[in-house]
Scaffold this motif. Structure first.
Motif: not given
Length: 256
Positions: A8, A193, A196-197, A200, A202-203, A205, A213, A217, A220
């Motif tokens: 992350l 992955h 999520r990036d 969402f 994610e990276d 966050s 964390p 995840a 998600r």
């Protein structure tokens, strides 16, 4: 089942070390079956067995992983759990890779060929498989050579790459076509992955306290899995659809 880790990038604990999660994903459904936080004092390799220990039943499962998990201990563990493996062999197993490269591949007939286009390139993948009984890896029964030829449609540049793999599956248990599909399906966890990036963020966050964390995840993963089970091919479009009516997510999750 695919096993792979993800850092992350926006979340770092004291000392600057990024939070890293290791997950196991079902090839067929695309659902995450287990996920754990990799401790700052260790790495993915030591978390492989603890992660799969959280799954009550893996007998008969084929576990795919990248070169990091091409470890003797992992193969021995899967044998005890009555599961199989397909692992990629790279520089971390130099003797095994050398042994694979020296196999008489020129004498082995081509057993599969696929063609794909997308992302501005065309790719042809070829597979050769042979049965083995003396490789420097526990329970190895077949060796695999995958050759890909990519053509960049904009520049015309051609790149050719050879990848080697070993598996505990015998020729009777898995044909060349089946092995090619299993290796290809491993990238479903990379696709997860990516979603999520990109979808969402994610990276971006910066959550890093305690189990927050991993919990986010997991949420998600739940959202992506629920949408995929509902037949949504675009996660972003599925999220927009459910955001327009507060009742839709409840229906999607079977809560009404």
């Amino acid at each position: 089942m695919a096993v792979d880790g993800k850092s992350l990038r926006g979340a770092a604990r004291a000392g600057g070390r990024r939070i890293h999660l290791l997950a196991a994903l079902d090839h067929t459904s695309g659902l995450v079956l287990a996920q754990m936080d990799v401790s700052e004092k260790t790495n993915e390799i030591t978390c492989f067995k603890p992660l799969l220990d959280t799954l009550p039943e893996v007998a008969g499962t084929v576990v795919t992983s990248d070169a990091m998990h091409t470890q003797y201990e992992h193969a021995d563990y899967l044998r005890v759990r009555d599961a199989h493996y397909i692992v990629i062999v790279k520089g971390n197993q130099k003797k095994l890779r050398k042994q694979l490269k020296c196999l008489p591949w020129k004498q082995i007939p081509l057993q599969g060929r696929t063609r794909d286009t997308g992302h501005g390139r065309g790719e042809i993948r070829r597979i050769k498989v042979c049965s083995v009984n003396n490789l420097l890896f526990p329970d190895a029964r077949q060796a695999v050579q995958l050759k890909s030829r990519r053509v960049n449609r904009k520049t015309g540049k051609v790149s050719i790459k050879a990848v080697y793999a070993v598996t505990s599956l015998t020729a009777e248990q898995a044909t060349a076509a089946r092995l090619a599909q299993l290796i290809r399906d491993h990238w479903k966890i990379e696709a997860l992955h990516h979603v999520r990036d990109v979808t969402f963020a994610e990276d971006a966050s910066q959550l890093r306290t305690g189990t927050a964390p991993r919990a986010m995840a997991t949420c998600r993963n739940l959202a992506i899995g629920a949408l995929r089970l509902a037949g949504k091919t675009s996660i972003a479009a599925g999220l927009r659809h459910n955001a327009r009516d507060a009742r839709r997510p409840l229906v999607l999750l079977g809560l009404t």
